[in-house]
Design an enzyme around this catalytic site. Structure first.
Site, short mmCIF file in Angstrom:
data_model
loop_
_atom_site.label_atom_id
_atom_site.label_comp_id
_atom_site.label_asym_id
_atom_site.label_seq_id
_atom_site.Cartn_x
_atom_site.Cartn_y
_atom_site.Cartn_z
N ILE A 11 23.48 -38.16 68.47
CA ILE A 11 24.12 -37.57 69.52
C ILE A 11 23.31 -36.21 69.96
O ILE A 11 23.12 -35.92 71.36
CB ILE A 11 25.42 -37.29 69.21
CG1 ILE A 11 26.28 -36.89 70.53
CG2 ILE A 11 25.64 -36.14 68.21
CD1 ILE A 11 26.45 -38.09 71.66
N SER A 33 18.38 -29.37 59.96
CA SER A 33 18.52 -30.72 59.42
C SER A 33 17.84 -31.02 58.31
O SER A 33 16.84 -30.74 58.12
CB SER A 33 18.43 -31.62 60.72
OG SER A 33 18.53 -33.16 60.31
N ARG A 34 18.52 -31.83 57.58
CA ARG A 34 17.99 -32.55 56.25
C ARG A 34 16.61 -33.32 56.78
O ARG A 34 15.82 -33.84 55.92
CB ARG A 34 18.53 -32.95 55.04
CG ARG A 34 19.36 -31.58 54.49
CD ARG A 34 20.37 -32.39 53.75
NE ARG A 34 21.46 -33.05 54.26
CZ ARG A 34 22.34 -34.02 53.53
NH1 ARG A 34 22.29 -34.00 52.26
NH2 ARG A 34 23.32 -34.81 54.30
N LYS A 87 32.54 -32.66 69.36
CA LYS A 87 33.93 -33.37 69.15
C LYS A 87 33.90 -34.28 67.71
O LYS A 87 32.78 -34.90 67.67
CB LYS A 87 34.35 -33.93 70.33
CG LYS A 87 33.70 -35.33 70.63
CD LYS A 87 34.00 -36.64 69.94
CE LYS A 87 33.19 -37.46 70.14
NZ LYS A 87 33.55 -39.07 69.54
N ASP A 165 36.95 -41.67 66.57
CA ASP A 165 35.72 -41.05 66.97
C ASP A 165 35.48 -41.33 68.36
O ASP A 165 35.25 -40.44 69.02
CB ASP A 165 34.68 -41.56 66.14
CG ASP A 165 33.50 -40.65 66.49
OD1 ASP A 165 33.19 -39.72 66.07
OD2 ASP A 165 32.41 -41.22 66.89
#
Length: 309
Positions: A11, A33-34, A87, A165
């Site tokens: 996303i 971010s990993r 969201k 979701d």
């Protein structure tokens, strides 16, 4: 204004990065971010490293899955940063209320975003329904989970919400366009034998004027995808299709608006965030999440066939 993006998954890559790149208000200054990164943008592996190294970045947009999002948001708010939440805004209502209180205490902006409310025809639907008496409203939200959420195992774990979701997108539109609040009265949830969250859901709601309100969510749809809301009123029938991108009233499309609003759901979200920063405060509408929480609390579980990708 410099902004950081945390959680560089599908996303973020598909929507947030292009929206920020096109924004006149924000510059993507860092990512957290990993696993993912954005070419040419400073990358950090955890939120604490970002907060320690970049006190010039005052806004953080969080695209993490719901369960780990609270910790990252709380750390950012305590560090005096403004926060924008993908969201749903959290895994539970309690932690959303906690973030609201924390943002108030630290006097920072907090924005719980609902991107489907920014679809082109949602404001048109809201304006048309404002003075109508609703008789019935039906939501049909059916899509193929394999197409839209490939390999995202977190959605099947507790807190991942399963079919809610995408279903919460429909609920965000319904709560935006209806002039009266509704609440859930019953739900049936289809839960695969090998999963923790539902793959399908049927919901019914109470409406204060007696309208029949229902929703069907399904992640097993093949072929054409369906994101439709139909509202029957005393003055005709309104149909929102393609997730709010198209509208018809009694089968005909209304004339286009004279203005030329900003195009795209996520560009509109970032424009709203800029306006929120300018005036200060918190935008945290939790009504869509209340409906999901109620469905998970009241829902009758129906065990269905195991789901595998």
């Amino acid at each position: 204004m410099d902004i950081a993006l945390m959680g560089i998954g599908k996303i973020a890559q598909d929507q947030h990065v292009p929206a920020i790149a096109a924004s006149p208000d924000f510059t993507l200054a860092a990512t957290v971010s990993r696993h993912g990164s954005v070419p040419g943008v400073a990358a950090f592996s955890d939120i604490d490293s970002l907060l320690a190294a970049r006190d010039d970045i005052s806004v953080i947009s969080l695209c993490l899955p719901p369960v780990p999002r609270f910790d990252a948001a709380a750390r950012a708010i305590r560090a005096g940063r403004h926060v924008m939440l993908e969201k749903p805004p959290g895994a539970t209502l309690a932690e959303c209320h906690a973030l609201h209180r924390l943002a108030e205490a630290h006097r920072v902006c907090l924005f719980a975003t609902w991107h489907s409310r920014e679809a082109d025809k949602v404001p048109v639907a809201k304006a048309w329904l404002a003075d109508k008496r609703l008789r019935a409203l039906r939501v049909i939200w059916k899509e193929d989970v394999r197409r839209w959420h490939p390999g995202q195992e977190w959605i099947w774990e507790p807190g991942g919400m399963g079919v809610f979701d995408p279903g919460i997108n429909a609920l965000s539109i319904v709560t935006e366009i209806l002039p009266h609040d509704i609440h859930l009265t019953s739900a049936t949830l289809d839960v695969p034998e090998n999963r923790q969250t539902p793959i399908g859901a049927e919901l019914t709601f109470y409406h204060p004027e007696g309208a029949e309100v229902s929703a069907v969510f399904d992640w097993r749809q093949e072929g054409d995808q369906t994101w439709t809301i139909v509202a029957e009123t005393d003055a005709g029938t309104l149909t929102l299709a393609d997730g709010g991108a198209r509208i018809k009233i009694d089968g005909a499309a209304p004339p286009p608006a004279d203005d030329t609003p900003l195009s795209g759901e996520y560009p509109r979200l970032y424009a709203k965030m800029a306006r929120l920063l300018a005036r200060g405060g918190i935008d945290m509408d939790l009504r869509p999440m209340v409906h999901v929480s109620d469905a998970l609390a009241l829902g009758h579980r129906r065990r269905t066939a195991p789901f595998t990708e």
